[in-house]
Design a protein around this motif. Sequence first.
Motif, PDB file in Angstrom:
ATOM      1  N   GLU A 157       0.807  -1.215   0.000  1.00  0.00           N
ATOM      2  CA  GLU A 157       0.000   0.000   0.000  1.00  0.00           C
ATOM      3  C   GLU A 157       0.841   1.267   0.000  1.00  0.00           C
ATOM      4  O   GLU A 157       0.406   2.315  -0.485  1.00  0.00           O
ATOM      5  N   GLU A 158       2.065   1.182   0.524  1.00  0.00           N
ATOM      6  CA  GLU A 158       2.846   2.397   0.763  1.00  0.00           C
ATOM      7  C   GLU A 158       3.602   2.889  -0.470  1.00  0.00           C
ATOM      8  O   GLU A 158       3.693   4.095  -0.707  1.00  0.00           O
ATOM      9  N   THR A 159       4.183   1.984  -1.258  1.00  0.00           N
ATOM     10  CA  THR A 159       5.047   2.403  -2.363  1.00  0.00           C
ATOM     11  C   THR A 159       4.741   1.586  -3.619  1.00  0.00           C
ATOM     12  O   THR A 159       4.095   0.541  -3.568  1.00  0.00           O
ATOM     13  N   ARG A 160       5.264   2.057  -4.761  1.00  0.00           N
ATOM     14  CA  ARG A 160       5.142   1.317  -6.020  1.00  0.00           C
ATOM     15  C   ARG A 160       6.204   0.237  -6.158  1.00  0.00           C
ATOM     16  O   ARG A 160       6.178  -0.553  -7.105  1.00  0.00           O
ATOM     17  N   GLY A 161       7.174   0.223  -5.240  1.00  0.00           N
ATOM     18  CA  GLY A 161       8.274  -0.731  -5.336  1.00  0.00           C
ATOM     19  C   GLY A 161       8.073  -1.950  -4.456  1.00  0.00           C
ATOM     20  O   GLY A 161       6.961  -2.314  -4.097  1.00  0.00           O
ATOM     21  N   ARG A 162       9.164  -2.577  -4.103  1.00  0.00           N
ATOM     22  CA  ARG A 162       9.116  -3.771  -3.264  1.00  0.00           C
ATOM     23  C   ARG A 162       8.641  -3.418  -1.858  1.00  0.00           C
ATOM     24  O   ARG A 162       8.825  -2.295  -1.422  1.00  0.00           O
ATOM     25  N   PRO A 163       8.058  -4.400  -1.146  1.00  0.00           N
ATOM     26  CA  PRO A 163       7.864  -5.796  -1.576  1.00  0.00           C
ATOM     27  C   PRO A 163       6.656  -5.957  -2.483  1.00  0.00           C
ATOM     28  O   PRO A 163       5.660  -5.266  -2.348  1.00  0.00           O
ATOM     29  N   TYR A 164       6.779  -6.895  -3.430  1.00  0.00           N
ATOM     30  CA  TYR A 164       5.649  -7.264  -4.267  1.00  0.00           C
ATOM     31  C   TYR A 164       5.763  -8.742  -4.629  1.00  0.00           C
ATOM     32  O   TYR A 164       6.812  -9.368  -4.445  1.00  0.00           O
ATOM     33  N   GLN A 165       4.654  -9.269  -5.121  1.00  0.00           N
ATOM     34  CA  GLN A 165       4.609 -10.651  -5.605  1.00  0.00           C
ATOM     35  C   GLN A 165       4.175 -10.640  -7.064  1.00  0.00           C
ATOM     36  O   GLN A 165       3.276  -9.881  -7.439  1.00  0.00           O
ATOM     37  N   VAL A 170      -3.757 -16.198 -16.308  1.00  0.00           N
ATOM     38  CA  VAL A 170      -4.043 -16.883 -17.561  1.00  0.00           C
ATOM     39  C   VAL A 170      -5.517 -16.664 -17.892  1.00  0.00           C
ATOM     40  O   VAL A 170      -6.334 -16.370 -17.007  1.00  0.00           O
ATOM     41  N   SER A 171      -5.861 -16.824 -19.152  1.00  0.00           N
ATOM     42  CA  SER A 171      -7.239 -16.637 -19.576  1.00  0.00           C
ATOM     43  C   SER A 171      -8.191 -17.486 -18.736  1.00  0.00           C
ATOM     44  O   SER A 171      -7.978 -18.685 -18.541  1.00  0.00           O
ATOM     45  N   GLY A 172      -9.229 -16.851 -18.222  1.00  0.00           N
ATOM     46  CA  GLY A 172     -10.199 -17.522 -17.371  1.00  0.00           C
ATOM     47  C   GLY A 172      -9.953 -17.340 -15.891  1.00  0.00           C
ATOM     48  O   GLY A 172     -10.789 -17.718 -15.066  1.00  0.00           O
ATOM     49  N   ASP A 173      -8.806 -16.743 -15.527  1.00  0.00           N
ATOM     50  CA  ASP A 173      -8.478 -16.558 -14.110  1.00  0.00           C
ATOM     51  C   ASP A 173      -9.297 -15.437 -13.484  1.00  0.00           C
ATOM     52  O   ASP A 173      -9.623 -14.437 -14.135  1.00  0.00           O
ATOM     53  N   LEU A 174      -9.577 -15.621 -12.209  1.00  0.00           N
ATOM     54  CA  LEU A 174     -10.222 -14.607 -11.365  1.00  0.00           C
ATOM     55  C   LEU A 174      -9.219 -14.128 -10.334  1.00  0.00           C
ATOM     56  O   LEU A 174      -8.488 -14.923  -9.750  1.00  0.00           O
ATOM     57  N   PHE A 175      -9.181 -12.802 -10.132  1.00  0.00           N
ATOM     58  CA  PHE A 175      -8.383 -12.236  -9.045  1.00  0.00           C
ATOM     59  C   PHE A 175      -9.253 -11.194  -8.341  1.00  0.00           C
ATOM     60  O   PHE A 175      -9.796 -10.296  -8.981  1.00  0.00           O
ATOM     61  N   VAL A 176      -9.411 -11.358  -7.044  1.00  0.00           N
ATOM     62  CA  VAL A 176     -10.201 -10.431  -6.223  1.00  0.00           C
ATOM     63  C   VAL A 176      -9.278  -9.821  -5.183  1.00  0.00           C
ATOM     64  O   VAL A 176      -8.525 -10.542  -4.527  1.00  0.00           O
ATOM     65  N   PHE A 177      -9.319  -8.485  -5.053  1.00  0.00           N
ATOM     66  CA  PHE A 177      -8.574  -7.886  -3.950  1.00  0.00           C
ATOM     67  C   PHE A 177      -9.448  -6.867  -3.231  1.00  0.00           C
ATOM     68  O   PHE A 177     -10.049  -5.983  -3.828  1.00  0.00           O
ATOM     69  N   GLY A 178      -9.550  -7.079  -1.922  1.00  0.00           N
ATOM     70  CA  GLY A 178     -10.355  -6.236  -1.057  1.00  0.00           C
ATOM     71  C   GLY A 178      -9.855  -6.373   0.365  1.00  0.00           C
ATOM     72  O   GLY A 178      -8.738  -6.804   0.616  1.00  0.00           O
ATOM     73  N   ARG A 179     -10.731  -5.936   1.340  1.00  0.00           N
ATOM     74  CA  ARG A 179     -10.369  -6.027   2.749  1.00  0.00           C
ATOM     75  C   ARG A 179      -9.010  -5.372   2.984  1.00  0.00           C
ATOM     76  O   ARG A 179      -8.800  -4.233   2.585  1.00  0.00           O
ATOM     77  N   GLU A 180      -8.071  -6.074   3.587  1.00  0.00           N
ATOM     78  CA  GLU A 180      -6.775  -5.460   3.922  1.00  0.00           C
ATOM     79  C   GLU A 180      -5.959  -5.090   2.681  1.00  0.00           C
ATOM     80  O   GLU A 180      -5.048  -4.264   2.752  1.00  0.00           O
ATOM     81  N   SER A 181      -6.285  -5.700   1.542  1.00  0.00           N
ATOM     82  CA  SER A 181      -5.501  -5.475   0.322  1.00  0.00           C
ATOM     83  C   SER A 181      -6.174  -4.535  -0.675  1.00  0.00           C
ATOM     84  O   SER A 181      -5.696  -4.392  -1.804  1.00  0.00           O
ATOM     85  N   ARG A 182      -7.256  -3.878  -0.263  1.00  0.00           N
ATOM     86  CA  ARG A 182      -8.025  -3.083  -1.222  1.00  0.00           C
ATOM     87  C   ARG A 182      -7.209  -1.970  -1.865  1.00  0.00           C
ATOM     88  O   ARG A 182      -7.396  -1.646  -3.048  1.00  0.00           O
TER      89      ARG A 182
END
Length: 220
Positions: A157-165, A170-182
């Motif tokens: 949340e703090e920076t555009r750099g590390r840490p990141y994953q 791939v086509s058909g994948d779902l990714f949801v981000f909310g709660r602590e990661s919103r």
Amino acid sequence: MTADGLFPLAEGLPTRARAEIAPGAVHVPGWLPFARQREIVDACREWGRGPAPYRHTVLPGGGVMSVRSLCLGRQWEPYRYLDRVGVPVPDWLTGLGRAALVEAYGEDLGFTPDTALVNFYGPGARMGMHQDREERSGAPVVSLSLGDRCVFRFGNEETRGRPYQDVDLVSGDLFVFGRESRWVHHGVPKVYPGTAEPGLGLVGRLNITLRETGLPLAGT
């Protein structure tokens, strides 16, 4: 899905399992059946023929985004929502968003997205690290991937750099981000051209993100 509950990737690459990448950030590989993917690709193509076709977004500093985008529902431009609604978010897409939250969190949270951003990644397109902060609502973001495989970079949340994953989407994948990661920074540093299934009828990558703005419209 394979017998052990994993999802096959492209030939020669390992299988992938559902994962919570960070608290509130859930990756579900292969969530959309292939026939459903084709229907959504056709819908994205039809939307592009409408009154607000895909375009390269111009940033306030004069830069031009490499992806081409269109917006359903509440209209967005960097970095604000306009007091204007374009082609409404269709009911079937709202239903898909609610089903995605049930898949990710076990409940739909009354999710009612009033905007859907559709990004097309052609040759060389990428997305820099950014936060989705224009929304007043803290409802989760639902992201659907179609077409070419990409690297999705999920940061902090703090920076555009590390840490990141880095996560392969791939086509058909779902990714949801909310709660602590919103409010986490995220981006797409790389797309792998030619990795989509030929039968999908798509050259490049499409990404649909569903959001609740939490913003009233004038006169409502």
